[in-house]
Design a protein around this motif. Structure first.
Motif, PDB file in Angstrom:
ATOM      1  N   PHE A   1     -69.728-105.005   9.834  1.00 51.83           N
ATOM      2  CA  PHE A   1     -69.936-103.711   9.177  1.00 51.83           C
ATOM      3  C   PHE A   1     -69.150-103.465   7.894  1.00 51.83           C
ATOM      4  O   PHE A   1     -69.481-102.548   7.157  1.00 51.83           O
ATOM      5  CB  PHE A   1     -69.606-102.575  10.157  1.00 51.83           C
ATOM      6  N   LEU A   2     -68.110-104.224   7.618  1.00 51.82           N
ATOM      7  CA  LEU A   2     -67.239-103.882   6.490  1.00 51.82           C
ATOM      8  C   LEU A   2     -67.253-104.887   5.347  1.00 51.82           C
ATOM      9  O   LEU A   2     -66.390-104.863   4.493  1.00 51.82           O
ATOM     10  CB  LEU A   2     -65.797-103.682   7.002  1.00 51.82           C
ATOM     11  N   VAL A   3     -68.252-105.750   5.318  1.00 49.92           N
ATOM     12  CA  VAL A   3     -68.401-106.682   4.203  1.00 49.92           C
ATOM     13  C   VAL A   3     -69.176-105.966   3.104  1.00 49.92           C
ATOM     14  O   VAL A   3     -70.236-105.390   3.369  1.00 49.92           O
ATOM     15  CB  VAL A   3     -69.157-107.958   4.657  1.00 49.92           C
ATOM     16  N   PRO A   4     -68.669-105.972   1.884  1.00 52.14           N
ATOM     17  CA  PRO A   4     -69.375-105.284   0.797  1.00 52.14           C
ATOM     18  C   PRO A   4     -70.780-105.849   0.599  1.00 52.14           C
ATOM     19  O   PRO A   4     -71.005-107.047   0.721  1.00 52.14           O
ATOM     20  CB  PRO A   4     -68.516-105.564  -0.432  1.00 52.14           C
ATOM     21  N   ALA A   5     -71.716-104.970   0.328  1.00 51.51           N
ATOM     22  CA  ALA A   5     -73.100-105.378   0.072  1.00 51.51           C
ATOM     23  C   ALA A   5     -73.512-104.894  -1.310  1.00 51.51           C
ATOM     24  O   ALA A   5     -73.160-103.792  -1.709  1.00 51.51           O
ATOM     25  CB  ALA A   5     -74.024-104.786   1.135  1.00 51.51           C
ATOM     26  N   LYS A   6     -74.231-105.719  -2.015  1.00 49.51           N
ATOM     27  CA  LYS A   6     -74.761-105.330  -3.325  1.00 49.51           C
ATOM     28  C   LYS A   6     -76.053-104.562  -3.078  1.00 49.51           C
ATOM     29  O   LYS A   6     -77.038-105.104  -2.599  1.00 49.51           O
ATOM     30  CB  LYS A   6     -75.024-106.579  -4.170  1.00 49.51           C
ATOM     31  N   LEU A   7     -76.027-103.269  -3.354  1.00 50.16           N
ATOM     32  CA  LEU A   7     -77.189-102.427  -3.111  1.00 50.16           C
ATOM     33  C   LEU A   7     -77.934-102.196  -4.420  1.00 50.16           C
ATOM     34  O   LEU A   7     -77.406-101.619  -5.355  1.00 50.16           O
ATOM     35  CB  LEU A   7     -76.763-101.083  -2.522  1.00 50.16           C
ATOM     36  N   THR A   8     -79.160-102.675  -4.461  1.00 46.32           N
ATOM     37  CA  THR A   8     -80.029-102.408  -5.611  1.00 46.32           C
ATOM     38  C   THR A   8     -81.136-101.484  -5.120  1.00 46.32           C
ATOM     39  O   THR A   8     -81.343-101.336  -3.920  1.00 46.32           O
ATOM     40  CB  THR A   8     -80.638-103.721  -6.146  1.00 46.32           C
ATOM     41  N   ASP A   9     -81.819-100.860  -5.998  1.00 43.00           N
ATOM     42  CA  ASP A   9     -82.891 -99.929  -5.634  1.00 43.00           C
ATOM     43  C   ASP A   9     -82.399 -98.947  -4.569  1.00 43.00           C
ATOM     44  O   ASP A   9     -82.962 -98.836  -3.483  1.00 43.00           O
ATOM     45  CB  ASP A   9     -84.115-100.704  -5.142  1.00 43.00           C
ATOM     46  N   ARG A  10     -81.311 -98.259  -4.864  1.00 38.38           N
ATOM     47  CA  ARG A  10     -80.639 -97.363  -3.916  1.00 38.38           C
ATOM     48  C   ARG A  10     -81.313 -96.004  -3.840  1.00 38.38           C
ATOM     49  O   ARG A  10     -81.992 -95.578  -4.760  1.00 38.38           O
ATOM     50  CB  ARG A  10     -79.179 -97.168  -4.333  1.00 38.38           C
ATOM     51  N   ARG A  11     -81.056 -95.323  -2.716  1.00 34.27           N
ATOM     52  CA  ARG A  11     -81.515 -93.950  -2.489  1.00 34.27           C
ATOM     53  C   ARG A  11     -80.361 -93.157  -1.903  1.00 34.27           C
ATOM     54  O   ARG A  11     -79.506 -93.704  -1.214  1.00 34.27           O
ATOM     55  CB  ARG A  11     -82.676 -93.907  -1.495  1.00 34.27           C
ATOM     56  N   ALA A  12     -80.362 -91.867  -2.133  1.00 32.71           N
ATOM     57  CA  ALA A  12     -79.314 -91.000  -1.605  1.00 32.71           C
ATOM     58  C   ALA A  12     -79.572 -90.713  -0.130  1.00 32.71           C
ATOM     59  O   ALA A  12     -80.709 -90.546   0.294  1.00 32.71           O
ATOM     60  CB  ALA A  12     -79.262 -89.689  -2.375  1.00 32.71           C
ATOM     61  N   VAL A  13     -78.495 -90.669   0.639  1.00 31.96           N
ATOM     62  CA  VAL A  13     -78.537 -90.275   2.049  1.00 31.96           C
ATOM     63  C   VAL A  13     -77.408 -89.283   2.239  1.00 31.96           C
ATOM     64  O   VAL A  13     -76.305 -89.485   1.751  1.00 31.96           O
ATOM     65  CB  VAL A  13     -78.331 -91.494   2.976  1.00 31.96           C
ATOM     66  N   TYR A  14     -77.678 -88.208   2.948  1.00 27.54           N
ATOM     67  CA  TYR A  14     -76.680 -87.176   3.128  1.00 27.54           C
ATOM     68  C   TYR A  14     -76.102 -87.221   4.534  1.00 27.54           C
ATOM     69  O   TYR A  14     -76.820 -87.438   5.503  1.00 27.54           O
ATOM     70  CB  TYR A  14     -77.277 -85.791   2.851  1.00 27.54           C
ATOM     71  N   LEU A  15     -74.794 -87.020   4.614  1.00 27.01           N
ATOM     72  CA  LEU A  15     -74.067 -86.939   5.869  1.00 27.01           C
ATOM     73  C   LEU A  15     -73.322 -85.619   5.905  1.00 27.01           C
ATOM     74  O   LEU A  15     -72.975 -85.073   4.860  1.00 27.01           O
ATOM     75  CB  LEU A  15     -73.029 -88.077   5.980  1.00 27.01           C
ATOM     76  N   SER A  16     -73.037 -85.142   7.097  1.00 24.21           N
ATOM     77  CA  SER A  16     -72.190 -83.957   7.181  1.00 24.21           C
ATOM     78  C   SER A  16     -70.804 -84.337   6.649  1.00 24.21           C
ATOM     79  O   SER A  16     -70.420 -85.512   6.654  1.00 24.21           O
ATOM     80  CB  SER A  16     -72.078 -83.474   8.627  1.00 24.21           C
ATOM     81  N   ARG A  17     -70.064 -83.355   6.216  1.00 24.87           N
ATOM     82  CA  ARG A  17     -68.732 -83.617   5.680  1.00 24.87           C
ATOM     83  C   ARG A  17     -67.852 -84.316   6.720  1.00 24.87           C
ATOM     84  O   ARG A  17     -67.156 -85.275   6.417  1.00 24.87           O
ATOM     85  CB  ARG A  17     -68.064 -82.321   5.213  1.00 24.87           C
TER      86      ARG A  17
END
Length: 121
Positions: free
Chosen positions: A60-76
């Motif tokens: 879960f904690l390996v950095p990933a290169k995110l292309t073609d990204r979209r916003a996702v909302y989480l509670s604070r």
């Protein structure tokens, strides 16, 4: 203005999250007891199979290169808790977006067969 001391709260959350303390356990409701009896789990839970901190980091904690990204909302609250895990357990380059991406991908892979069955209903 009073500053909030988040370090103590973060440490308490992290201790509980990593199982270093025993959080209070509630009595199961009748509905949850009935649900447990009605269905037998098909797979071993992710918690049981992850084993070690190193395995968790690799999953879960390996950095990933995110292309073609979209916003996702989480509670604070969820965002702050997840960010704490990434900052405390992740190595250099680990970030919340990669963490969420890997969690969602793992979930979708674990439930791929069930999702496909449910989609056909």
């Amino acid at each position: 203005m009073k500053e909030k001391n988040t370090n103590k709260e973060e440490a308490t959350f992290l201790d509980a999250y990593l199982g270093e303390t025993q959080p209070q356990r509630a009595e199961p409701s009748e509905q949850s007891v009935h649900a447990e009896r009605a269905s037998t789990p098909k797979r071993i839970s992710a918690k049981m199979r992850r084993g070690t901190l190193e395995a968790y980091k690799q999953t879960f904690l390996v950095p990933a290169k995110l292309t073609d990204r979209r916003a996702v909302y989480l509670s604070r609250e969820t965002q702050e808790r997840a960010d704490l895990v990434v900052r405390r357990l992740g190595d250099r380059g680990a970030n919340l977006s990669s963490f969420v991406e890997r969690i969602v991908r793992a979930h979708l892979e674990d439930y791929a067969e069930e999702i496909e069955e449910w989609r056909k209903l």
